[in-house]
Scaffold this active site. Structure first.
Site, PDB file in Angstrom:
ATOM      1  N   GLU A 197      -6.761   0.003 -13.625  1.00 30.12           N
ATOM      2  CA  GLU A 197      -6.982  -1.226 -12.880  1.00 30.12           C
ATOM      3  C   GLU A 197      -6.376  -0.998 -11.517  1.00 30.12           C
ATOM      4  OE1 GLU A 197      -5.121  -4.856 -14.440  1.00 30.12           O
ATOM      5  OE2 GLU A 197      -5.163  -5.382 -12.327  1.00 30.12           O
ATOM      6  N   CYS A 253      -2.722  -8.833  -9.076  1.00 29.80           N
ATOM      7  CA  CYS A 253      -4.021  -8.182  -8.917  1.00 29.80           C
ATOM      8  C   CYS A 253      -5.105  -9.220  -8.681  1.00 29.80           C
ATOM      9  CB  CYS A 253      -4.329  -7.335 -10.136  1.00 29.80           C
ATOM     10  SG  CYS A 253      -3.775  -8.086 -11.649  1.00 29.80           S
TER      11      CYS A 253
HETATM   12  P1  NAP Z   1       1.264   3.405  -7.798  1.00 30.75           P
HETATM   13  O1  NAP Z   1       1.822   4.047  -6.608  1.00 30.75           O
HETATM   14  O2  NAP Z   1      -0.177   3.573  -8.033  1.00 30.75           O
HETATM   15  O3  NAP Z   1       2.077   3.951  -9.054  1.00 30.75           O
HETATM   16  C1  NAP Z   1       1.793   3.509 -10.375  1.00 30.75           C
HETATM   17  C2  NAP Z   1       2.204   4.584 -11.372  1.00 30.75           C
HETATM   18  O4  NAP Z   1       1.307   5.686 -11.262  1.00 30.75           O
HETATM   19  C3  NAP Z   1       3.593   5.134 -11.110  1.00 30.75           C
HETATM   20  O5  NAP Z   1       4.199   5.416 -12.341  1.00 30.75           O
HETATM   21  C4  NAP Z   1       3.319   6.417 -10.351  1.00 30.75           C
HETATM   22  O6  NAP Z   1       4.331   7.360 -10.602  1.00 30.75           O
HETATM   23  C5  NAP Z   1       2.013   6.885 -10.959  1.00 30.75           C
HETATM   24  N1  NAP Z   1       1.230   7.654  -9.998  1.00 30.75           N
HETATM   25  C6  NAP Z   1       0.759   7.198  -8.819  1.00 30.75           C
HETATM   26  N2  NAP Z   1       0.067   8.157  -8.199  1.00 30.75           N
HETATM   27  C7  NAP Z   1       0.105   9.245  -9.013  1.00 30.75           C
HETATM   28  C8  NAP Z   1      -0.416  10.570  -8.919  1.00 30.75           C
HETATM   29  N3  NAP Z   1      -1.120  10.958  -7.846  1.00 30.75           N
HETATM   30  N4  NAP Z   1      -0.181  11.424  -9.913  1.00 30.75           N
HETATM   31  C9  NAP Z   1       0.541  11.047 -10.984  1.00 30.75           C
HETATM   32  N5  NAP Z   1       1.075   9.816 -11.146  1.00 30.75           N
HETATM   33  C10 NAP Z   1       0.858   8.929 -10.161  1.00 30.75           C
HETATM   34  O7  NAP Z   1       1.542   1.846  -7.809  1.00 30.75           O
HETATM   35  P2  NAP Z   1       2.871   1.024  -7.484  1.00 30.75           P
HETATM   36  O8  NAP Z   1       4.007   1.945  -7.233  1.00 30.75           O
HETATM   37  O9  NAP Z   1       3.022   0.046  -8.554  1.00 30.75           O
HETATM   38  O10 NAP Z   1       2.507   0.223  -6.180  1.00 30.75           O
HETATM   39  C11 NAP Z   1       1.986   0.829  -5.039  1.00 30.75           C
HETATM   40  C12 NAP Z   1       0.711   0.129  -4.615  1.00 30.75           C
HETATM   41  O11 NAP Z   1      -0.154  -0.025  -5.742  1.00 30.75           O
HETATM   42  C13 NAP Z   1       0.871  -1.291  -4.122  1.00 30.75           C
HETATM   43  O12 NAP Z   1       1.235  -1.358  -2.775  1.00 30.75           O
HETATM   44  C14 NAP Z   1      -0.494  -1.870  -4.389  1.00 30.75           C
HETATM   45  O13 NAP Z   1      -1.359  -1.543  -3.341  1.00 30.75           O
HETATM   46  C15 NAP Z   1      -0.943  -1.200  -5.624  1.00 30.75           C
HETATM   47  N6  NAP Z   1      -0.792  -2.019  -6.853  1.00 30.75           N
HETATM   48  C16 NAP Z   1      -1.878  -2.676  -7.296  1.00 30.75           C
HETATM   49  C17 NAP Z   1      -1.795  -3.443  -8.444  1.00 30.75           C
HETATM   50  C18 NAP Z   1      -2.975  -4.171  -8.971  1.00 30.75           C
HETATM   51  O14 NAP Z   1      -2.815  -4.941  -9.887  1.00 30.75           O
HETATM   52  N7  NAP Z   1      -4.163  -3.922  -8.466  1.00 30.75           N
HETATM   53  C19 NAP Z   1      -0.588  -3.540  -9.126  1.00 30.75           C
HETATM   54  C20 NAP Z   1       0.516  -2.840  -8.651  1.00 30.75           C
HETATM   55  C21 NAP Z   1       0.386  -2.082  -7.507  1.00 30.75           C
HETATM   56  P3  NAP Z   1       5.137   8.116  -9.474  1.00 30.75           P
HETATM   57  O15 NAP Z   1       4.855   7.468  -8.162  1.00 30.75           O
HETATM   58  O16 NAP Z   1       6.529   8.007  -9.914  1.00 30.75           O
HETATM   59  O17 NAP Z   1       4.614   9.503  -9.548  1.00 30.75           O
END
Ligand code: NAP
Length: 525
Positions: A263, A300
């Site tokens: 998601e 979200c």
């Molecule tokens: P995220 O950066 O996507 O990270 C979520 C999880 O996925 C973390 O455990 C992260 O671990 C892992 N991850 C991310 N990229 C990865 C990769 N390339 N390879 C392996 N693992 C990976 O999300 P977030 O830290 O919660 O928030 C950052 C941004 O996500 C927000 O600013 C927002 O834009 C978006 N977000 C959207 C929603 C929604 O409901 N649509 C919800 C939350 C966040 P590590 O970073 O530790 O590797």
């Protein structure tokens, strides 16, 4: 309590490489050293998950439901500790976290009840027809079975309901899949507390230890290793579009590609129809701002796009929303990174030549605070630049002024997939709403009338999904009992001796579940 350990099966271990939690309200680092799990821990956790799969996926319905209920009870017993820890790690208010604990526990109990009901097995029997001419028919019996061990990525914005024991984990357990969680580094203490509650439930229910493992960490390498591991058969993820796409790519490039249920991003359009604006433009302003700024907009389903026909009633709505937003207090965001990304997104909109800033919220003096933002543009400019429809995660929204319903339809048609769409309608709007529904239905997973999109009921009929990029696979949901379907696959038994069939398909129907025989539904006990 938590101590920063990695939980693998029934055991716990530590890594030399560590990280600390950050209190987003103060910016201060916590004093617990959390272990950074890596590929070696992934291998141990998945080996145990593989060893647990056969037993866990073939438990009785009652044994599996009892396990899920035990997880719920263990979490409830931790409630005060959990809420205090999550509050310090995420800055989400106590009341919200108390509610989220209730939602997490209720969600687990709902999945337990669903397991017992057995409808998800979709047991279907086409008895043999030995005398059929010209060819006899074999005895065919179909049932849903668990896919295999599942990797779950905890989400930052729901540290309980969408993290370690959240919707993805509950759905995977209900389907009979062992789970390996990649803990989110934004709430490691909360994650470990919940992980220990699950670990205890596995032990007290006498299940194989590999049913659950918890791998905290901050490196992309950890998540990558988990998704690449051949034992893992599906992935549940909530987070950024970049993160989701990266994991989808890893999954697709495996020797055995697997589904990633990610998601990712959604701006959740809200259409204000003329009858609604005529009847309640003034009242809708604060209601919209309430939805926009709730939880610092970190939902979200946040309403990041409003679409309406230009005119005096829309001006009334804009003035009323601007007044409410100007008075809205700033709120601390989940992490410094999420705050920085929000600031960047708002700045890009504010400095865009086609966009006018309508209002900003109150500025505070703390760190990592989201100051709400409302922008406006017209349909021609909005549809000319795809960047204007990108998600800005947080309390930011853009209002698009249109000439008529046809132009609203054009704006919607140009959007990417979304989790929700909302129609605010009033007297005389039925024809316009009817005209918009087909295009909305092709874009979203849920359509709401006369409400606001934030707030997702956990229920049987809920769809929290939608076409890409709202999710990676719009055929499913990550909230509600239908979420189990992501972790199941059908198997057909042909001419199999009754004693060798799974209980769900045996002639005596020992579990007393509803089944279809020759296409006719027979209710269970
Ligand atoms: P995220 O950066 O996507 O990270 C979520 C999880 O996925 C973390 O455990 C992260 O671990 C892992 N991850 C991310 N990229 C990865 C990769 N390339 N390879 C392996 N693992 C990976 O999300 P977030 O830290 O919660 O928030 C950052 C941004 O996500 C927000 O600013 C927002 O834009 C978006 N977000 C959207 C929603 C929604 O409901 N649509 C919800 C939350 C966040 P590590 O970073 O530790 O590797």
């Amino acid at each position: 309590m938590y101590n920063g350990a990695i939980l693998i099966g029934a055991g716990e271990t530590r890594a030399a490489d560590t990280f600390t939690a950050v209190n987003p309200t103060t910016g201060a680092a916590g004093d617990v050293a959390f272990s950074n799990a890596g590929p070696a821990e992934v291998a141990k956790a998945t080996a145990l998950a593989a060893a647990a799969f056969e037993v866990f996926s073939t438990t009785s319905l009652d044994a599996r439901a009892t396990f899920i209920e035990t997880v719920a009870d263990n979490i409830l017993a931790l409630k005060d500790d959990l809420v205090a820890t999550a509050n310090a790690e995420t800055a989400l208010p106590l009341a919200r976290l108390q509610g989220e604990t209730g939602r997490t526990v209720g969600q687990l109990k709902m999945f337990a009840a669903e397991v017992r009901a057995g409808l998800w097995l979709d047991a279907t029997i086409d008895p043999a027809m030995p005398d059929r001419a010209p060819l006899p028919r074999a005895d065919l019996r179909r049932v849903n079975v668990a896919l295999g061990p599942v990797a779950v990525f905890g989400a930052s914005n729901f540290p309980l309901a969408f993290s370690v024991a959240g919707g993805d984990t509950a759905a995977a357990f209900a389907a009979g899949c062992p789970v390996v969680v990649k803990g989110h580094a934004a709430h490691p203490g909360t994650g470990e507390l919940v992980a220990r509650a699950i670990q205890q439930a596995v032990a007290s229910c006498g299940l194989p230890e590999g049913v659950f493992s918890y791998l905290p960490g901050t490196s992309n390498e950890l998540g990558g290793a988990l998704v690449s591991d051949p034992v893992i058969k599906a992935v549940g993820f909530t987070g950024s579009r970049g993160g989701g796409l990266a994991l989808m790519k890893i999954a697709a490039q495996r020797a055995e590609p697997i589904p990633v249920y990610a998601e990712m991003s959604s701006i959740n359009p809200v259409v204000l129809l003329p009858g609604a604006l005529a009847a309640r433009a003034d009242a809708m302003g604060p209601a919209f701002v309430g939805s926009l700024t709730m939880g610092a907009g970190q939902f979200c389903t946040n309403p990041g796009l409003v679409i309406a026909i230009d005119g005096p009633d829309l001006d009334t709505f804009v003035a009323s929303a601007a007044k409410a937003l100007t008075a809205a207090q700033p709120a601390v965001m989940l992490t410094p990174g999420i705050h920085a990304s929000f600031e960047r997104g708002v700045e890009e909109l504010a400095s865009h030549a086609a966009v006018i800033t309508v209002a900003r919220g109150c500025v505070g003096d703390g760190v990592n605070q989201a100051v709400g933002a409302l922008f406006t543009t017209d349909a021609t400019k909005f549809t000319a630049d795809e960047a204007l429809s990108h998600e800005v995660f947080g309390s930011s929204s853009i209002l698009v002024r249109c000439k008529d319903i046809a132009e609203i339809k054009t704006v919607i048609a140009k959007l990417e997939g979304q989790l929700t769409a909302t129609i605010q309608s009033g007297d005389g709007d039925e024809a316009a709403a009817g005209e918009l529904l087909p295009v909305l239905q092709s874009k979203v997973g849920r359509i709401l009338f006369n409400g606001w999109p934030t707030g997702v009921e956990v229920s049987h009929a809920m769809v929290h999904g939608g076409p890409f990029p709202a999710t990676s696979d719009g055929r499913s949901t990550s909230v509600g009992t239908l979420a189990m379907a992501r972790f199941l696959r059908p198997v057909c038994y042909q001419d199999t001796p009754d004693t060798l069939l799974p209980p769900a398909l045996q002639a005596a129907n020992p579990w007393g579940i509803a089944r279809r025989t020759n296409g006719v539904l027979e209710l269970g006990k």
